[in-house]
Design an enzyme around this catalytic site. Structure first.
Site, PDB file in Angstrom:
ATOM      1  N   ILE A  63       0.904  -1.151   0.000  1.00 40.82           N
ATOM      2  CA  ILE A  63       0.000   0.000   0.000  1.00 40.82           C
ATOM      3  C   ILE A  63       0.944   1.202   0.000  1.00 40.82           C
ATOM      4  CG2 ILE A  63      -0.183  -0.142   2.532  1.00 40.82           C
ATOM      5  CD1 ILE A  63      -2.935   1.064   2.433  1.00 40.82           C
ATOM      6  N   SER A  64       0.740   2.131  -0.913  1.00 34.08           N
ATOM      7  CA  SER A  64       1.675   3.251  -1.039  1.00 34.08           C
ATOM      8  C   SER A  64       1.697   4.105   0.223  1.00 34.08           C
ATOM      9  CB  SER A  64       1.294   4.152  -2.215  1.00 34.08           C
ATOM     10  OG  SER A  64       1.134   3.399  -3.387  1.00 34.08           O
TER      11      SER A  64
END
Ligand code: SAH
Length: 221
Positions: A63-64
């Site tokens: 997940i960025s």
């Protein structure tokens, strides 16, 4: 209200941290304050959900980092009536943040398992303006094109031609380009049916964009 109130204070802190780091778009900051990021990661990582850091989501993907999500969304210049395509749904977090800023979000993920999990999150949190699909996002989503904005959450070798073609005139494509260790975030603005203006925004670090108009698939990605 579809939002979950617990951990609101942590989200507020995170959004203030992002503002201090240079994110200016008030709507983006507000959306970061609203989306429960802890519900987009596995329970073991939920404690770390409001650190400004990438986290593992399985299948070798992440997940960025919230700063990067905010930076990309701000760079795409979102506007209320926009229809936006995201490539690389991952956990679904960026799509959820985006869904507060625009009319409709279309998102494509190549890993069926991740797409399925993201779909379940959108359903349980009632994000009803997001449509998820499994597939190779480098070819875009022709049936739903043209798009006012396209966001790519993985780095490709070149800007996919299909994505440029699926931009509306006036549309903005934000995509990291380059090999691991030397990627640049680029913005492409379609100024007319024939003209595209490209600019480099900053250096970034993303997982590879795998597909027909991306990198070839290796053993584990
Ligand atoms: N936006 C995500 C970040 C996910 S990381 C989030 O907020 O969690 C990038 C994702 O891009 C990975 O899940 C990876 O599987 C996916 N991906 C890579 N190449 C792709 C392609 N050609 N089409 C669709 N998804 C792709």
């Amino acid at each position: 209200m579809r939002e979950v109130d617990e951990r609101q204070k942590e989200r507020k802190c995170l959004s203030e941290e992002l503002a201090a780091q240079g994110i200016r778009d008030k709507m983006v900051l507000e959306s970061i304050c609203t989306v429960p990021r802890h519900m987009f990661v596995s329970p073991e990582l939920a404690d770390y959900a409001y650190y400004d850091a990438p986290l593992s989501i399985g299948q070798g993907q992440t997940i960025s980092q919230p700063f990067i999500v905010a930076l990309m969304l701000e760079a795409m210049l979102p506007s209320r009536a926009d229809r936006v395509l995201e490539i690389g749904t991952g956990s679904g977090y960026a799509a959820a943040v985006l869904s507060h800023l625009v009319h409709r979000v279309y998102t494509i993920e190549r890993h069926a398992e991740l797409a399925k999990e993201a779909y379940a999150r959108f359903a349980s949190l009632q994000y009803d303006n997001i449509t998820v699909r499994v597939g190779d996002g480098t070819k875009g989503w022709l049936e739903e094109s043209p798009f006012d904005g396209i966001i790519v959450a993985a780095a490709g070798p070149t800007i996919p031609k299909s994505l440029k073609e699926q931009l509306a005139v006036g549309g903005r494509l934000v995509i990291p380009i380059g090999e691991e260790g030397q990627q640049k975030l680029m913005r492409v603005y379609r100024s007319s049916s024939e003209e595209f203006l490209e600019e480099t925004l900053c250096h970034v670090r993303f997982v590879p964009l795998i597909g027909e108009e991306g990198w070839a698939e290796k053993m584990r990605s």
